[in-house]
Write an enzyme that holds these catalytic residues in place. Sequence first.
Site, mmCIF file in Angstrom:
data_model
loop_
_atom_site.group_PDB
_atom_site.id
_atom_site.type_symbol
_atom_site.label_atom_id
_atom_site.label_comp_id
_atom_site.label_asym_id
_atom_site.label_seq_id
_atom_site.Cartn_x
_atom_site.Cartn_y
_atom_site.Cartn_z
ATOM 1 N N LYS A 57 2.925 4.047 -10.345
ATOM 2 C CA LYS A 57 3.598 3.265 -11.505
ATOM 3 C C LYS A 57 2.711 2.602 -11.232
ATOM 4 O O LYS A 57 2.490 1.471 -10.380
ATOM 5 C CB LYS A 57 4.800 3.529 -10.428
ATOM 6 C CG LYS A 57 6.044 2.738 -11.387
ATOM 7 C CD LYS A 57 6.073 1.495 -12.437
ATOM 8 C CE LYS A 57 5.973 0.186 -12.350
ATOM 9 N NZ LYS A 57 5.434 -0.813 -12.819
ATOM 10 N N SER B 130 0.907 -9.217 -7.612
ATOM 11 C CA SER B 130 0.720 -10.582 -7.256
ATOM 12 C C SER B 130 1.553 -10.656 -5.976
ATOM 13 O O SER B 130 2.474 -9.911 -5.209
ATOM 14 C CB SER B 130 1.778 -10.984 -7.987
ATOM 15 O OG SER B 130 3.159 -10.457 -7.917
ATOM 16 N N GLU C 129 -2.468 -5.095 -1.575
ATOM 17 C CA GLU C 129 -3.343 -6.200 -1.509
ATOM 18 C C GLU C 129 -3.096 -7.309 -2.999
ATOM 19 O O GLU C 129 -2.393 -7.386 -4.104
ATOM 20 C CB GLU C 129 -4.768 -5.509 -2.330
ATOM 21 C CG GLU C 129 -5.229 -4.812 -0.880
ATOM 22 C CD GLU C 129 -5.841 -5.328 -0.094
ATOM 23 O OE1 GLU C 129 -6.033 -6.812 -0.772
ATOM 24 O OE2 GLU C 129 -6.075 -4.828 1.072
ATOM 25 N N CYS D 194 -8.828 -10.306 -9.243
ATOM 26 C CA CYS D 194 -8.224 -11.192 -7.638
ATOM 27 C C CYS D 194 -9.492 -11.607 -7.280
ATOM 28 O O CYS D 194 -9.249 -12.689 -6.788
ATOM 29 C CB CYS D 194 -7.121 -9.940 -7.348
ATOM 30 S SG CYS D 194 -8.038 -8.640 -6.900
ATOM 31 N N GLU E 146 -2.443 -19.066 -7.565
ATOM 32 C CA GLU E 146 -3.347 -18.551 -7.995
ATOM 33 C C GLU E 146 -2.731 -18.456 -9.713
ATOM 34 O O GLU E 146 -1.985 -18.923 -10.448
ATOM 35 C CB GLU E 146 -2.380 -16.576 -7.820
ATOM 36 C CG GLU E 146 -3.850 -16.135 -8.822
ATOM 37 C CD GLU E 146 -3.423 -14.203 -8.314
ATOM 38 O OE1 GLU E 146 -2.365 -14.323 -8.494
ATOM 39 O OE2 GLU E 146 -5.183 -14.063 -7.901
HETATM 40 P P1 NAD Z 1 3.091 -7.826 -10.008
HETATM 41 O O1 NAD Z 1 2.932 -7.873 -9.102
HETATM 42 O O2 NAD Z 1 4.010 -8.583 -11.090
HETATM 43 O O3 NAD Z 1 2.631 -5.705 -11.109
HETATM 44 C C1 NAD Z 1 2.015 -5.362 -9.964
HETATM 45 C C2 NAD Z 1 3.088 -3.816 -10.133
HETATM 46 O O4 NAD Z 1 4.574 -4.144 -9.407
HETATM 47 C C3 NAD Z 1 3.204 -3.294 -11.395
HETATM 48 O O5 NAD Z 1 3.106 -2.372 -11.540
HETATM 49 C C4 NAD Z 1 4.885 -4.260 -11.601
HETATM 50 O O6 NAD Z 1 5.624 -2.991 -12.556
HETATM 51 C C5 NAD Z 1 5.185 -3.721 -10.001
HETATM 52 N N1 NAD Z 1 7.105 -4.107 -9.464
HETATM 53 C C6 NAD Z 1 7.101 -5.277 -10.223
HETATM 54 N N2 NAD Z 1 8.511 -5.568 -9.702
HETATM 55 C C7 NAD Z 1 8.455 -4.389 -8.475
HETATM 56 C C8 NAD Z 1 9.323 -4.007 -8.187
HETATM 57 N N3 NAD Z 1 10.551 -4.920 -7.570
HETATM 58 N N4 NAD Z 1 9.557 -2.837 -7.384
HETATM 59 C C9 NAD Z 1 8.623 -1.835 -7.512
HETATM 60 N N5 NAD Z 1 6.807 -2.482 -8.249
HETATM 61 C C10 NAD Z 1 7.260 -3.671 -8.994
HETATM 62 O O7 NAD Z 1 1.843 -8.342 -11.294
HETATM 63 P P2 NAD Z 1 0.491 -7.974 -11.791
HETATM 64 O O8 NAD Z 1 0.787 -9.618 -13.170
HETATM 65 O O9 NAD Z 1 1.090 -6.690 -12.661
HETATM 66 O O10 NAD Z 1 -1.385 -7.881 -11.404
HETATM 67 C C11 NAD Z 1 -1.422 -9.250 -11.275
HETATM 68 C C12 NAD Z 1 -1.714 -10.339 -9.687
HETATM 69 O O11 NAD Z 1 -2.536 -8.410 -9.374
HETATM 70 C C13 NAD Z 1 -2.711 -11.139 -9.317
HETATM 71 O O12 NAD Z 1 -1.810 -11.789 -8.485
HETATM 72 C C14 NAD Z 1 -3.557 -10.232 -8.383
HETATM 73 O O13 NAD Z 1 -4.246 -11.286 -8.046
HETATM 74 C C15 NAD Z 1 -2.973 -9.171 -8.439
HETATM 75 N N6 NAD Z 1 -4.867 -8.355 -8.023
HETATM 76 C C16 NAD Z 1 -4.760 -8.935 -6.673
HETATM 77 C C17 NAD Z 1 -5.949 -8.073 -6.115
HETATM 78 C C18 NAD Z 1 -6.292 -7.511 -4.498
HETATM 79 O O14 NAD Z 1 -6.605 -6.480 -4.532
HETATM 80 N N7 NAD Z 1 -6.133 -7.990 -4.014
HETATM 81 C C19 NAD Z 1 -6.778 -6.828 -7.407
HETATM 82 C C20 NAD Z 1 -6.500 -6.414 -8.974
HETATM 83 C C21 NAD Z 1 -4.889 -7.811 -8.735
#
Ligand code: NAD
Length: 492
Positions: free
Chosen positions: A174, A228, A249, A283, A384
Site C-alpha cells: 500500500k 510519520s 520507521e 527522514c 519534523e
Molecule cells: P504518512 O504517515 O502520512 O503515510 C505513510 C503511509 O501510511 C501512506 O501510504 C499512507 O497512505 C499510509 N496510512 C496513513 N494512515 C493510515 C492508516 N490509518 N492505516 C493504514 N495506512 C495508513 O507519511 P508520509 O507523509 O507519506 O511520509 C512522510 C513521513 O515518512 C515523514 O514523517 C518521514 O520522516 C517518514 N519517513 C521515515 C523514514 C524512516 O526510515 N524512518 C523514511 C522515509 C520517510
Amino acid sequence: MSVYRSYINGEWIDSTSGRTAPNINPANIDDVIGTIELASREEARRAVEAAYNAFRGWKHTPAPARGRIVAKAARFMEDRKEELAQAITREEGKTISEARGEVQRAINVVEFCAGESRRMNGETIPSELPSNFAYTIYEPHGVVACITPWNFPVAIPAWKLAPALVAGNTVVFKPATLTPLTATLLTEIFVEAGVPKGVFNLILGSGSDAGDEIVNHPAVRAISFTGSTETGLKLYAQVAPRGVKVQAEMGGKNPVVVLEDCDMELAVESTAQGAFGSTGQRCTATSRAVVIDKVADEFVEKIVARAKSFTLGRGDDEKNHIGPSVDEGQFNTVLKYVDIGREDGAEMLCGGKRATGDGLENGYFIEPTVFDHVTADMRIAREEIFGPVLSVLRVKDFEEAMRVANDSEFGLSSSVFTNDTNLVYRFVDEIESGMTHINSPTTGGEAHVPFGGLKNTGLGAREQGSTSLDFYTEMKVVYVDYTGRKREGNLY
Ligand code: NAD
C-alpha cells in the site's frame, strides 16, 4: 494520461469505488500525470484474501527459488532504471540525479535480499542428552502489509517487498497516494519477474480507508510501515490487541554537531547537503545544526551563503539542485513552520518564502531557509518539518551540544564534525540515534548496512543489511531425539 489501478490476485482491477485522485507533478501543477482509481475497502479485503490463499504455496517454494525471482526483479529494475528515475522525478519532484541514486539504492537492496535467500540458515545446537540435538529454522509470518510513504517511492518499497518475499511471505503493498506511478512500475517489475498469482498485491488507496482495512484484516500477521510518527504509533496501538508484528520507521529531527576544531568547509557543505538536498524531504535530513558558540558566526555566515547558492527548479533539468515540496499540503506545512519559527523568536536569515521566477510559481518551490538563535524549546527545533529548513542552535561546549542534540523525541540519524578522535568516540557513545555519521552528512546509507532509528523514530527490527530478514521471519526450534527409547526422567 495514465490510469493507475490496483493489482489483486494476478490481475489489474477496475475499482468499483468510483473515487479517483490525480497524480500531479509538484514542479508544474499543470502537468497532470495520471489518475488513480482509488481502491475500496472491499478491494483491500480481496487483496488480503488473495495473499492469504497464496501463502502456503509460496512458503513451500524453496527459498533460493524465491530468491531467483527477486534477483530477476533486480535485473528488470536495472533495465528500467532511467524510466523509474524519471517517474520519481515527475511525481515526487526530487532532482533526476537524486532519483537515479534512489533507484540504484533500490537495485542494490533487491540484489542483496536475493542473495539472502541462500543464507536463511538456522543453527544446530547440541543437547544435554545423548543422541539428541536441536536446530532452528526460519519461517515466514503469512500475509505482510507493506505500507510506504511518498518520499522514497522506489527504494522504501523495494527494501520491504524484497525481504518479505524472499522470506516466504505474501504481500499487500500500500504505497502513498502521491506516488502511484512508481508503485505501478515496481509492481509490473515483480510480476514480470515471476511472482505467482496472489503473492504480490498492490492496493492504491487512501491510508484512512483502504490502508485501514488492510491493517485491521485478521489475516494480516505483520506490518512493515514507513511514514510519520503519528500514523506509525497509531497503527501500532491499533493492531497490538491482535498481536500483529509491527516494524515502523518514522519521523526524524536529525542534528549535526559542529565542534570548534572541525573542518568548517566540510561541516558547512555536508550540513547544506543534508538540510536542503531532496528539498529536506528525507527522514534522515539534517534539520538542526548544534554549533559551538566560538565558531557559530562563521558557520552561520557560510551556511547562509551556501543556502542562497542553490538553483531551484524542475528536477528533470540537470542544472537544478533542489526540487519542490511534494504537494500543496507539504508546501503549506513548511511555510506554517516558517511563521512559527518567527513567532517563537528565532532569527530567519534567508529563504522562508515561495521561490519565484522562471516558471517556479507553477510548482511548490520554497527557498532554502536558515533560522539562527533557535532554542531547544522552540517548535522548529522539536517538530519534523520535512522541508528545506535548517535551525541553528548555539551551545557553549561539547556537554551542552550533546544535551541539546539528544533533546528530541526522535532518534534516526546524526553527525558530528570534529578532528578530535576522543570527541568522536564520546559523541558516538552519547548520541541517541540509530545511525550516526562522522564528518559526513546525516543522510545516506548503503544497501547492505542495517537502517533504522531509536525513540519515536523506530519500532521493531531494523531494515536492510544483515537484519533485512529479521522482521519477516519467525524462528522455529526443533528438538530431535534419535535414541528410539522412552526418556528416563524429565529434562526440565
Ligand atoms: P504518512 O504517515 O502520512 O503515510 C505513510 C503511509 O501510511 C501512506 O501510504 C499512507 O497512505 C499510509 N496510512 C496513513 N494512515 C493510515 C492508516 N490509518 N492505516 C493504514 N495506512 C495508513 O507519511 P508520509 O507523509 O507519506 O511520509 C512522510 C513521513 O515518512 C515523514 O514523517 C518521514 O520522516 C517518514 N519517513 C521515515 C523514514 C524512516 O526510515 N524512518 C523514511 C522515509 C520517510
